[in-house]
Design an enzyme around this catalytic site. Structure first.
Site, PDB file in Angstrom:
ATOM      1  N   GLU A 158       4.519  -2.797  -6.410  1.00 30.82           N
ATOM      2  CA  GLU A 158       4.728  -2.256  -7.761  1.00 30.82           C
ATOM      3  C   GLU A 158       6.093  -1.588  -7.937  1.00 30.82           C
ATOM      4  O   GLU A 158       6.197  -0.457  -8.401  1.00 30.82           O
ATOM      5  CB  GLU A 158       3.581  -1.296  -8.114  1.00 30.82           C
ATOM      6  CG  GLU A 158       2.246  -2.013  -8.094  1.00 30.82           C
ATOM      7  CD  GLU A 158       1.049  -1.110  -8.376  1.00 30.82           C
ATOM      8  OE1 GLU A 158       1.232   0.092  -8.602  1.00 30.82           O
ATOM      9  OE2 GLU A 158      -0.080  -1.629  -8.363  1.00 30.82           O
ATOM     10  N   ASN A 218       4.418  -7.358  -3.948  1.00 32.87           N
ATOM     11  CA  ASN A 218       3.212  -7.426  -4.764  1.00 32.87           C
ATOM     12  C   ASN A 218       3.429  -6.649  -6.058  1.00 32.87           C
ATOM     13  O   ASN A 218       4.021  -5.574  -6.040  1.00 32.87           O
ATOM     14  CB  ASN A 218       2.083  -6.760  -3.935  1.00 32.87           C
ATOM     15  CG  ASN A 218       0.700  -6.980  -4.468  1.00 32.87           C
ATOM     16  OD1 ASN A 218       0.328  -8.103  -4.776  1.00 32.87           O
ATOM     17  ND2 ASN A 218      -0.090  -5.915  -4.562  1.00 32.87           N
ATOM     18  N   HIS A 258      -4.569  -8.470 -12.506  1.00 39.41           N
ATOM     19  CA  HIS A 258      -5.538  -7.625 -13.204  1.00 39.41           C
ATOM     20  C   HIS A 258      -5.434  -8.002 -14.685  1.00 39.41           C
ATOM     21  O   HIS A 258      -4.628  -7.428 -15.423  1.00 39.41           O
ATOM     22  CB  HIS A 258      -5.193  -6.141 -13.028  1.00 39.41           C
ATOM     23  CG  HIS A 258      -5.377  -5.637 -11.638  1.00 39.41           C
ATOM     24  ND1 HIS A 258      -6.612  -5.594 -11.025  1.00 39.41           N
ATOM     25  CD2 HIS A 258      -4.498  -5.145 -10.743  1.00 39.41           C
ATOM     26  CE1 HIS A 258      -6.470  -5.081  -9.808  1.00 39.41           C
ATOM     27  NE2 HIS A 258      -5.205  -4.816  -9.610  1.00 39.41           N
ATOM     28  N   GLU A 289      -5.229  -9.275  -6.466  1.00 38.47           N
ATOM     29  CA  GLU A 289      -6.151  -8.204  -6.882  1.00 38.47           C
ATOM     30  C   GLU A 289      -6.927  -8.656  -8.113  1.00 38.47           C
ATOM     31  O   GLU A 289      -7.134  -7.896  -9.065  1.00 38.47           O
ATOM     32  CB  GLU A 289      -5.377  -6.908  -7.169  1.00 38.47           C
ATOM     33  CG  GLU A 289      -4.521  -6.459  -5.996  1.00 38.47           C
ATOM     34  CD  GLU A 289      -3.802  -5.129  -6.228  1.00 38.47           C
ATOM     35  OE1 GLU A 289      -4.120  -4.410  -7.194  1.00 38.47           O
ATOM     36  OE2 GLU A 289      -2.918  -4.816  -5.414  1.00 38.47           O
ATOM     37  N   ASP A 291      -9.093  -9.437 -11.101  1.00 44.62           N
ATOM     38  CA  ASP A 291     -10.267  -9.083 -11.895  1.00 44.62           C
ATOM     39  C   ASP A 291      -9.933  -9.413 -13.350  1.00 44.62           C
ATOM     40  O   ASP A 291      -8.767  -9.390 -13.742  1.00 44.62           O
ATOM     41  CB  ASP A 291     -10.736  -7.633 -11.705  1.00 44.62           C
ATOM     42  CG  ASP A 291      -9.633  -6.582 -11.768  1.00 44.62           C
ATOM     43  OD1 ASP A 291      -8.606  -6.817 -12.434  1.00 44.62           O
ATOM     44  OD2 ASP A 291      -9.807  -5.518 -11.169  1.00 44.62           O
TER      45      ASP A 291
HETATM   46  O1  9MR Z   1      -8.802   0.150  -6.353  1.00 40.22           O
HETATM   47  C1  9MR Z   1      -8.014   1.245  -5.946  1.00 40.22           C
HETATM   48  C2  9MR Z   1      -8.688   2.534  -6.374  1.00 40.22           C
HETATM   49  O2  9MR Z   1      -9.879   2.723  -5.653  1.00 40.22           O
HETATM   50  C3  9MR Z   1      -7.740   3.702  -6.160  1.00 40.22           C
HETATM   51  O3  9MR Z   1      -8.331   4.867  -6.708  1.00 40.22           O
HETATM   52  C4  9MR Z   1      -6.417   3.402  -6.830  1.00 40.22           C
HETATM   53  C5  9MR Z   1      -5.447   4.526  -6.632  1.00 40.22           C
HETATM   54  O4  9MR Z   1      -4.179   4.217  -7.110  1.00 40.22           O
HETATM   55  O5  9MR Z   1      -5.863   2.223  -6.294  1.00 40.22           O
HETATM   56  C6  9MR Z   1      -6.658   1.112  -6.593  1.00 40.22           C
HETATM   57  O6  9MR Z   1      -6.030  -0.052  -6.136  1.00 40.22           O
HETATM   58  C7  9MR Z   1      -4.789  -0.375  -6.750  1.00 40.22           C
HETATM   59  C8  9MR Z   1      -3.954  -1.133  -5.742  1.00 40.22           C
HETATM   60  O7  9MR Z   1      -3.818  -0.367  -4.571  1.00 40.22           O
HETATM   61  C9  9MR Z   1      -2.597  -1.479  -6.300  1.00 40.22           C
HETATM   62  N1  9MR Z   1      -2.700  -2.202  -7.546  1.00 40.22           N
HETATM   63  C10 9MR Z   1      -3.571  -1.606  -8.553  1.00 40.22           C
HETATM   64  C11 9MR Z   1      -4.948  -1.316  -7.953  1.00 40.22           C
HETATM   65  C12 9MR Z   1      -5.877  -0.785  -9.039  1.00 40.22           C
HETATM   66  O8  9MR Z   1      -5.414   0.420  -9.541  1.00 40.22           O
END
Ligand code: 9MR
Length: 499
Positions: A158, A218, A258, A289, A291
């Site tokens: 990111e 990513n 997403h 990731e 969804d």
């Molecule tokens: O799914 C993850 C969630 O449980 C955490 O609270 C969150 C914290 O930032 O991160 C989520 O995963 C993220 C991933 O690491 C990076 N891309 C976005 C995902 C969804 O927010």
């Protein structure tokens, strides 16, 4: 990532279609079976393996129910390999127990692991604010801790800003960036670039330790060539420039995927073309990731979501270097965006029920990579009419369509010394079977690379014709191709000829 909250949600569910259907045709009952001639696989992992890709899931130690190993052959720790858990302020490792549990589970279930993630502005924990030297220490420790037990690592996550600006983020670790000559990018040798420097370090560690681990970048909102409304996806273009520039250090690109109702996160018809242009750089592409908001398609909660999943899976299957898809969790209730019900299962706590989206994904994976490229992604997959049904004599065949016109428009992503042109070809009031786009490049500009087209000529007057899978365009619909060049292409005007 952020998402615009979706609007009204309906709660209706659509029942899954049975595997066979009874049709009453001309008074005779015909059993129409959806079972393909070759026995279909019954798990996502088996179907994906047959098609030559992995199908994975984000997981945590508390959610390792048997379905994880049964359905998936790749695992990404959802949170347990983030710096906030495993990094100290000096870049040493700590608290690796949960990560070990996940890696061990994956190994004993014959699953590939993706490490997630090293250099990220979020969930940085004690690493927050660290120097590049400390980041490099952490990169070395993380890579060597698990070695080849991790097949893919998200080295940088990111890095790009929101809202389709195409710019880098401005918070740490991107505050480490320095644009020494002020030309607006961080690509010059005299610049400091946290992306470049992190990948250089990671590649060095891989080579010194003789690892096979692949190094990935990513991000989200980089999935389509365009965003909603047809505007160029500047964030995707910026990512493309990064991967092209640092290709020698970067092995793979993750499109987070997403999908929701944020205009930048919508599923566009050019997802496959965008996957293809990255693949054409020689990197593997993964949907990391995945969804999909359940009401993304006209508030159609069951089948609409399933159709969207089908489209996305098909876009990956149609590109050979798209080598893996990972869903971001098992069940809706356990997802980071549970209210949007974006996953493949309902239920929770180890008791899961398959959704229409699951069935669609399994079915699409079972078709493999070699479906007719002319069938549009996501087209209905109803079985062919039984050969025992004679064609109705009252239906006259559709007359052949006359050739019709087309138009072309170009959007440019330029940088100092080069550009990427995305050309959109739109059919007129009638469908077309092929197209050819001509344009004249300014003096000094040359074409160095192209995708989704056959190019002839590299400078001056150049021409681009369709390839087999994108020649047919329905009336009023569009397809896209792209090319990369050196020099400046400002002011080019494409003209389109249909066949
Ligand atoms: O799914 C993850 C969630 O449980 C955490 O609270 C969150 C914290 O930032 O991160 C989520 O995963 C993220 C991933 O690491 C990076 N891309 C976005 C995902 C969804 O927010």
């Amino acid at each position: 990532m952020s998402s615009i909250p979706s609007q009204r949600k309906r709660r209706t569910r659509i029942a899954l279609l049975p595997a066979t259907a009874l049709l009453l045709v001309g008074g005779a009952v015909i059993v129409q079976s959806t079972t393909p001639a070759v026995a279909a696989e019954t798990t996502l992992r088996a179907a994906a393996a047959n098609a030559g890709l992995f199908f994975g899931v984000a997981a945590s130690p508390g959610r390792l129910s048997s379905i994880v190993g049964q359905e998936f052959n790749q695992l990404t720790p959802e949170n347990d390999m983030k710096p906030s858990t495993i990094a100290t302020s000096t870049g040493a490792l700590q608290n690796t127990g949960n990560a070990d549990t996940l890696v061990n589970y994956a190994q004993s279930n014959n699953m590939v692991v993706r490490g997630h993630t090293m250099v990220w502005h979020s969930q940085a924990g004690s690493l927050q604010g660290a120097s590049q030297a400390t980041l490099n220490t952490f990169i070395g420790n993380a890579l060597t801790r698990w070695g080849n037990r991790i097949a893919y690592w998200d080295v940088v996550n990111e890095a790009l800003a929101d809202n389709n600006t195409g710019a880098r983020r401005t918070q740490w670790p991107h505050t480490l960036n320095r644009d020494a000559n002020g030309d607006g990018d961080f690509f010059d040798a005299t610049d400091t670039d946290v992306i470049r420097d992190s990948f250089i370090r990671a590649k060095q560690v891989v080579q010194q330790n003789n690892l096979s681990t692949k190094l990935c970048i990513n991000d989200y909102d980089i999935e389509g060539l365009t965003v909603q409304g047809g505007t160029a996806n500047r964030k995707a273009n910026a990512m493309y420039d990064i991967v092209r520039t640092y290709r020698q250090y970067i092995d793979c690109v993750g499109f987070q995927a997403h999908f929701n109702d944020n205009p930048n996160s919508i599923i566009t018809g050019d997802l496959q073309a965008n996957i293809q242009r990255f693949a054409d750089l020689g990197v593997e592409v993964h949907l990391t990731e995945l969804d999909i908001d359940d009401d993304l398609s006209n508030n159609d909660i069951g089948q609409g979501q399933a159709d969207n999943y089908r489209k996305v899976v098909r876009a990956c299957l149609n590109v050979a270097r798209c080598t893996g898809i990972t869903v971001w969790g098992i069940a809706d209730s356990e997802s980071w965006r549970s209210s949007e019900r974006g996953l493949l299962f309902t239920g929770g706590n180890g008791s899961y029920q398959r959704k229409a989206a699951y069935t669609a994904v399994l079915d699409e994976l079972n078709k493999g990579r070699n479906v007719s490229p002319t069938s549009p992604p996501g087209s209905p997959t109803s079985p062919p009419v039984s050969p025992s049904v004679p064609p109705s004599p009252t239906v006259s065949p559709t007359p052949p369509q006359p050739p019709a016109g087309c138009s072309a428009s170009v959007s440019l992503n330029s940088w100092n010394g080069g550009f990427v042109a995305t050309v959109r070809v739109t059919a007129g009031s009638a469908p077309i079977n092929g197209w050819s786009v001509g344009l004249t490049l300014p003096s000094g500009a040359t074409v160095s690379n192209s995708w989704n087209t056959t190019a002839s000529g590299t400078s001056g007057a150049v021409r681009f014709t369709n390839v087999s899978h994108n020649g047919r365009v329905a009336a009023g619909q569009s397809t896209e191709f792209g090319f990369q060049g050196t020099g400046t292409a400002t002011g080019i005007t494409p003209t389109c000829t249909a066949s």
